[in-house]
Design a protein around this motif. Structure first.
Motif: not given
Length: 61
Positions: A14-15, A18-19
């Motif tokens: 997810p990170e 998101a980035h």
């Protein structure tokens, strides 16, 4: 067919997604290019016309 940051955003975590999304939101140029390439991918590989073309060719043989 699908390539990260060319016609789709792909991430394993997810990170990372998101980035990648933040990068697109911060760059109008990247957002427009991604949108154009994604649309072309859909037209080339997933449209009714692209799926029917081989079938029609077979029928004409």
């Amino acid at each position: 067919m699908c390539k990260h940051e060319t016609n789709v955003l792909i991430a394993d975590k997810p990170e990372a997604f998101a980035h990648a999304l933040i990068n697109v939101l911060n760059s109008t140029t990247m957002a427009n290019l991604l949108a154009q390439n994604a649309r072309q991918t859909i037209l080339d590989h997933y449209s009714w016309e692209s799926k029917m073309e081989p079938f029609i060719k077979t029928l004409k043989q």
